[in-house]
Motif scaffolding. Structure first.
Motif, PDB file in Angstrom:
ATOM      1  N   SER A 179       0.923  -1.237  -0.276  1.00 38.26           N
ATOM      2  CA  SER A 179      -0.042   0.036  -0.039  1.00 38.26           C
ATOM      3  C   SER A 179       0.869   1.266  -0.113  1.00 38.26           C
ATOM      4  CB  SER A 179      -0.996  -0.069   0.921  1.00 38.26           C
ATOM      5  OG  SER A 179      -0.283   0.171   2.431  1.00 38.26           O
ATOM      6  N   TRP A 199       3.214   1.906  -1.778  1.00 39.51           N
ATOM      7  CA  TRP A 199       3.669   2.565  -3.309  1.00 39.51           C
ATOM      8  C   TRP A 199       2.410   3.589  -3.820  1.00 39.51           C
ATOM      9  CZ3 TRP A 199       4.356  -3.300  -4.754  1.00 39.51           C
ATOM     10  CH2 TRP A 199       5.628  -3.596  -4.211  1.00 39.51           C
ATOM     11  N   SER A 200       1.050   3.430  -3.235  1.00 38.83           N
ATOM     12  CA  SER A 200       0.217   4.387  -3.498  1.00 38.83           C
ATOM     13  C   SER A 200       0.511   5.464  -3.380  1.00 38.83           C
ATOM     14  CB  SER A 200      -1.320   3.724  -3.419  1.00 38.83           C
ATOM     15  OG  SER A 200      -1.381   3.753  -1.879  1.00 38.83           O
ATOM     16  N   LYS A 201       1.124   6.057  -2.478  1.00 38.87           N
ATOM     17  CA  LYS A 201       1.702   7.323  -1.902  1.00 38.87           C
ATOM     18  C   LYS A 201       2.773   7.824  -2.627  1.00 38.87           C
ATOM     19  CE  LYS A 201       0.255   5.874   3.049  1.00 38.87           C
ATOM     20  NZ  LYS A 201       0.809   5.526   4.221  1.00 38.87           N
ATOM     21  N   ASP A 239       7.866   9.555  -2.529  1.00 37.53           N
ATOM     22  CA  ASP A 239       6.669  10.282  -2.030  1.00 37.53           C
ATOM     23  C   ASP A 239       6.651  11.653  -2.334  1.00 37.53           C
ATOM     24  OD1 ASP A 239       7.468  11.499   0.209  1.00 37.53           O
ATOM     25  OD2 ASP A 239       6.928  10.233   1.479  1.00 37.53           O
ATOM     26  N   THR A 286      -0.645  12.638  -7.170  1.00 33.81           N
ATOM     27  CA  THR A 286      -0.783  11.366  -6.157  1.00 33.81           C
ATOM     28  C   THR A 286      -1.169  10.340  -7.040  1.00 33.81           C
ATOM     29  OG1 THR A 286      -2.795  11.865  -5.143  1.00 33.81           O
ATOM     30  CG2 THR A 286      -1.072  12.396  -4.068  1.00 33.81           C
ATOM     31  N   LYS A 316      -1.546   6.267  -8.585  1.00 31.90           N
ATOM     32  CA  LYS A 316      -1.465   5.202  -7.883  1.00 31.90           C
ATOM     33  C   LYS A 316      -0.657   4.228  -8.543  1.00 31.90           C
ATOM     34  CE  LYS A 316      -4.763   6.259  -5.167  1.00 31.90           C
ATOM     35  NZ  LYS A 316      -4.511   6.865  -4.021  1.00 31.90           N
ATOM     36  N   ALA A 317       0.199   3.402  -7.641  1.00 32.21           N
ATOM     37  CA  ALA A 317       0.961   2.371  -8.186  1.00 32.21           C
ATOM     38  C   ALA A 317       0.005   1.135  -8.739  1.00 32.21           C
ATOM     39  CB  ALA A 317       1.995   1.843  -7.196  1.00 32.21           C
ATOM     40  N   GLU A 318       0.352   0.419  -9.821  1.00 30.58           N
ATOM     41  CA  GLU A 318      -0.127  -0.572 -10.158  1.00 30.58           C
ATOM     42  C   GLU A 318       0.554  -1.940 -10.167  1.00 30.58           C
ATOM     43  OE1 GLU A 318      -1.556   0.635 -14.101  1.00 30.58           O
ATOM     44  OE2 GLU A 318      -2.410   2.440 -13.399  1.00 30.58           O
TER      45      GLU A 318
END
Length: 184
Positions: free
Chosen positions: A132, A134-136, A159, A174, A176-178
């Protein structure tokens, strides 16, 4: 400013790895963007906490084949590649990243136009599924290495706090990582 930071990071990667294994890798920044994109799984993740001139996190994402080969080379081995990582492998890659970040902190302190940043390694982990954190992240840099005719790659994620400190003219995004599982 951010290009100067990447150049210093590249130089410190080369110098640190050469100091640890006795061979200078050829290192190239192959891409960087504000799109974090796909993250290959499994991967080792080294969390770097940033403090002083800014706060935030940088994540080194290193495929197990690259991390274990570098760790083995550091211990005067032949660069044995493994697809899984144990605690000893994680300790080795954590040590390598710690040395790189220490050198980078020293280099930044001598720069006029770059922020003075301190780094501390907070975690080394082997990820077999998406993280999670990575989404930051808002920025990604991909490095390719060549050492002893073997090719390796690293991904470095930043970040929004660290990225905005390195690139004050860019609006903070921001994306999102996939993460994907590319181990098949």
């Amino acid at each position: 400013m951010i290009e100067e930071f990447f150049q210093l990071l590249k130089e410190d990667i080369v110098a640190t790895i050469e100091g640890l294994i006795g061979v200078a890798p050829e290192v190239e920044i192959v891409s960087h963007s504000e799109n974090v994109g796909e993250i290959p799984i499994p991967i080792s993740k080294i969390d770097v906490q940033v403090s002083e001139g800014g706060n935030g996190n940088i994540y080194f994402l290193i495929p197990p084949e690259s991390a274990t080969a570098l760790g083995d080379l550091m211990l005067a081995g032949d660069g044995e590649v493994k697809s899984e990582m144990d605690e000893e492998d994680l300790d080795a890659i954590k040590e390598i990243v710690s040395n790189i970040m220490g050198a980078l902190s020293t280099a930044l302190s001598a720069q006029q136009d770059l922020p003075k940043l301190n780094f501390s390694i907070t975690l080394a982990d082997f990820k077999t599924e998406a993280d999670s954190e990575w989404s930051k992240c808002v920025y990604r840099v991909d490095f390719d290495f060549e050492i002893n005719d073997k090719k390796y790659n690293w991904i470095v994620l930043f970040d929004s706090d660290v990225y905005s400190k390195l690139n004050p003219s860019s609006p903070t995004k921001t994306p999102k990582a996939e993460p994907t599982n590319k181990s098949e």
